[in-house]
Structure formats: structure tokens, C-alpha cells
Scaffold this motif. Structure first.
Motif, PDB file in Angstrom:
ATOM      1  N   ASP A  46       0.824  -1.290  -0.032  1.00 15.71           N
ATOM      2  CA  ASP A  46      -0.150   0.027   0.008  1.00 15.71           C
ATOM      3  C   ASP A  46       0.983   1.273   0.006  1.00 15.71           C
ATOM      4  OD1 ASP A  46      -2.325   1.922   0.452  1.00 15.71           O
ATOM      5  OD2 ASP A  46      -1.545   1.992   2.584  1.00 15.71           O
ATOM      6  N   ILE A  47       0.651   2.151  -0.934  1.00 16.81           N
ATOM      7  CA  ILE A  47       1.172   3.729  -0.980  1.00 16.81           C
ATOM      8  C   ILE A  47       0.331   4.680  -0.427  1.00 16.81           C
ATOM      9  CG2 ILE A  47       2.487   4.754  -2.240  1.00 16.81           C
ATOM     10  CD1 ILE A  47       3.621   2.245  -2.298  1.00 16.81           C
ATOM     11  N   THR A  48       0.643   5.291   0.788  1.00 19.78           N
ATOM     12  CA  THR A  48      -0.330   6.043   1.251  1.00 19.78           C
ATOM     13  C   THR A  48       0.336   7.811   1.241  1.00 19.78           C
ATOM     14  OG1 THR A  48      -1.391   4.571   2.858  1.00 19.78           O
ATOM     15  CG2 THR A  48      -1.632   7.170   3.261  1.00 19.78           C
ATOM     16  N   PRO A  49      -0.028   8.365   0.284  1.00 21.21           N
ATOM     17  CA  PRO A  49       0.496   9.810   0.063  1.00 21.21           C
ATOM     18  C   PRO A  49       0.237  10.473   1.436  1.00 21.21           C
ATOM     19  CG  PRO A  49      -0.575   9.362  -1.815  1.00 21.21           C
ATOM     20  CD  PRO A  49      -1.070   8.257  -0.985  1.00 21.21           C
ATOM     21  N   LEU A  50       1.095  11.552   1.907  1.00 23.90           N
ATOM     22  CA  LEU A  50       0.921  12.214   3.199  1.00 23.90           C
ATOM     23  C   LEU A  50       0.784  13.430   2.801  1.00 23.90           C
ATOM     24  CD1 LEU A  50       3.682  10.346   5.161  1.00 23.90           C
ATOM     25  CD2 LEU A  50       1.250   9.686   5.005  1.00 23.90           C
ATOM     26  N   ARG A  51       0.809  14.133   1.701  1.00 27.36           N
ATOM     27  CA  ARG A  51       0.769  15.446   1.408  1.00 27.36           C
ATOM     28  C   ARG A  51      -0.219  15.746   0.299  1.00 27.36           C
ATOM     29  NH1 ARG A  51       2.980  15.574   5.420  1.00 27.36           N
ATOM     30  NH2 ARG A  51       4.813  16.621   5.902  1.00 27.36           N
ATOM     31  N   ARG A  52      -0.833  16.710   0.318  1.00 26.76           N
ATOM     32  CA  ARG A  52      -1.470  17.092  -1.096  1.00 26.76           C
ATOM     33  C   ARG A  52      -0.794  17.448  -1.901  1.00 26.76           C
ATOM     34  NH1 ARG A  52      -6.787  19.244  -0.468  1.00 26.76           N
ATOM     35  NH2 ARG A  52      -6.366  20.558  -1.944  1.00 26.76           N
TER      36      ARG A  52
END
Length: 301
Positions: free
Chosen positions: A64-70
Motif C-alpha cells: 500500500d502506498i499512502t501519500p502524506l501530502r496534498r
């Protein structure tokens, strides 16, 4: 929910044309727990490689890849897990890329290692360089749940040798009946055939989180469907089930399908992407059921 996402089509076509490019440095991920998490900062147009462990370990991986910024509208993150030869041994490597022209991005990567699954296929063969070889797993109607493929190369090769594509597709190659087929393709530049053991596992206990009936049109070069927000931090396994019966069904209608995080200008979502195949064949549309299964801390401890 369907999303058009035409902005990224050019980047996707380039990716398919040139394949996965290795980065200069491969990072070994220390598996202190299952699942295990680590952070990364992705700069555009670089494939970041993370060594998950030896290919002969018997484990299969869901990530799973979860982006942490907009980010900006159209931003997305590509990833793949496949065997890579480092000059001395084969390892399962996670490769992650943020395409251009999107700004650098901080992400949380979660890796689930699954073991002890039921093997539905166990096959050893000599793979020809660059050839899209296929192996029957079983009749599509005979299994419930998603498949996971495990490829274990059995001999040394050139440093950087890898597999360009590994997919399990429904096909109708004979008997006018759909079969699940494991398709594998090594890098075309390999100097010799590669002996490999190929196993396909069934994971019937993973929870299904989406079940979609999709009409795939020949013009759908890169159809997209939102599965859920990326903030859920779930890895996914997808199974495609062909629904078209009758004498006119094509041997194969799908080129590939995957789930990746995409930013729509407001929110990061995990999106199922489907690419139709057989663009030169005589067909207009075909019916599929796409089942999406989740891997998280509860279902993949």
C-alpha cells in the motif's frame, strides 16, 4: 465511481513502452513486523527500489502506498513488485515511481507478507526473453477469492534482469470457456532463457470490499474507478472475471489492471485502472466483473 484521468495517459503509455527502470540504489527493507511500514520521499521520474527479500522465500507481497501530502490534480504513484537479479541473487523488489511533472511527495509504504496460502498452480518452465508466456491456473468458475503469483527464478542471470509483466488474466483459449491464465514476461534484453518456478496461490479469506460489473469498451484505453480514499491504508488484490459467453468471445481482452493512489485536486483516492487489450481485433465491448479484496492489519496480520 468512474474517473476519466486523461492527464496521466501519456505517462502511462511511456511506462508501458520502456518498462521499469531500476534506480542506482536499491534499499533493503528491514522486516521487523508484519506488516511493516517505512517512509519515503519520491522525486518525479525516478524509480525507487526497495528489496523485500529473497525470491525463493515462498512469501508473496501486498503493498500500500499512502501519500502524506496534498498534490496537484492528476498526480499518481506507480508501483510494482517483481523479482530482480542483483548480480549474485534474485530478490523480490518493490519499485515505486512518481511520474513527471508532479512535485515531490512524501509517502508511507506498507508491505504485507503472506505465507501458507493454498497453491493452485505450481509450474517450472524455461522462459524465453521478452515472450508473453501463459500458464493455466484453472477454470475461472472453479475458484472463489483472489490469486497471488510467486515467481522464483532458478538460475543466475545478468545483473538487473527482471520481469516486465506478471498478471493473472481470464482468457478463453479453448473450449469456448474462460480460464484463469498466469502471464509472465521477462526483460527482452536477457541473453538466454531463464528457468523459473511459478506458483499461484489462492487467498480465499481476504475480505471483498468492492464488486463491480464493468462494461469495457474498446475505446477505454485506461478506464478508472475509485475504490476508496487512500487514507484507509489498505493494500488490494484484484480479480477479473469475464462474463461474456458465446462463440465470439476473444481469447484475451485485458492488457493489465492495477490499483494506484491518484489525486483529484482535493483528495487522494485508490483507483482501479484497467487497460483493454486486442486493439487490432474486431470487438466493441466486453463485460467483466472486477472483485477487489483488501489487505490491512485485520485481514493480513
Amino acid at each position: 465511481m468512474r474517473t476519466n484521468y486523461l492527464k496521466a495517459l501519456a505517462a502511462v503509455i511511456v511506462l508501458l513502452a520502456v518498462g521499469v527502470q531500476s534506480t542506482p540504489v536499491v534499499q533493503r527493507v528491514s522486516a521487523k513486523a508484519n506488516p511493516w511500514n517505512f517512509h519515503a520521499t519520491l522525486k518525479p521520474s525516478i524509480w525507487y527500489s526497495f528489496n523485500l527479500g529473497p525470491s525463493d522465500s515462498g512469501a508473496v507481497y501486498v503493498t500500500d502506498i499512502t501519500p502524506l501530502r496534498r498534490s496537484v490534480d492528476g498526480a499518481h504513484v506507480q508501483s510494482v513488485v517483481h523479482p530482480v537479479y542483483d548480480g549474485s541473487e534474485w530478490n523480490d523488489v518493490l519499485e515505486v515511481r512518481l511520474p513527471e511533472p508532479f512535485p515531490k511527495l512524501q509517502v508511507l509504504i506498507t508491505v504485507y507478507a503472506l505465507t501458507g496460502l493454498e497453491a493452485r498452480m505450481d509450474w517450472t518452465d524455461s522462459l524465453q526473453p521478452g515472450v508473453w508466456q501463459g500458464y493455466p491456473v484453472g477454470a475461472s468458475a472453479d475458484a472463489t477469492g483472489p490469486y497471488l503469483a510467486d515467481i522464483d527464478p532458478l538460475q543466475a542471470s545478468e545483473a538487473g534482469a527482471t520481469f516486465e509483466r506478471i498478471y493473472i488474466h481470464p482468457e478463453a483459449p479453448w473450449e469456448n470457456r474462460f480460464w484463469d491464465i498466469l502471464r509472465v514476461q521477462t526483460a527482452p534484453w536477457l541473453p538466454n532463457n531463464l528457468d523459473a518456478r511459478m506458483r499461484v496461490y489462492l487467498a480465499p479469506n481476504l475480505p471483498m470490499v468492492s464488486d463491480m460489473h464493468i462494461t469495457l469498451h474498446k475505446s477505454d484505453l485506461w478506464a478508472g474507478f475509485i475504490i476508496g480514499p487512500s487514507s484507509l491504508k489498505r493494500g488490494y488484490v484484484v480479480r477479473a472475471i469475464a462474463l461474456d459467453p458465446g462463440p465470439e468471445i476473444l481469447p484475451s481482452d485485458l492488457n493489465q489492471y492495477m490499483i494506484q493512489p491518484e489525486f483529484d485536486g482535493h483528495t487522494w483516492n485508490d483507483v482501479l485502472r484497467i487497460q483493454a487489450g486486442n486493439q487490432d481485433a474486431d470487438w466493441e465491448q466486453v463485460e467483466y466483473e472486477f472483485q477487489v479484496y483488501a489487505c490491512d492489519r485485520r485481514s493480513c496480520p
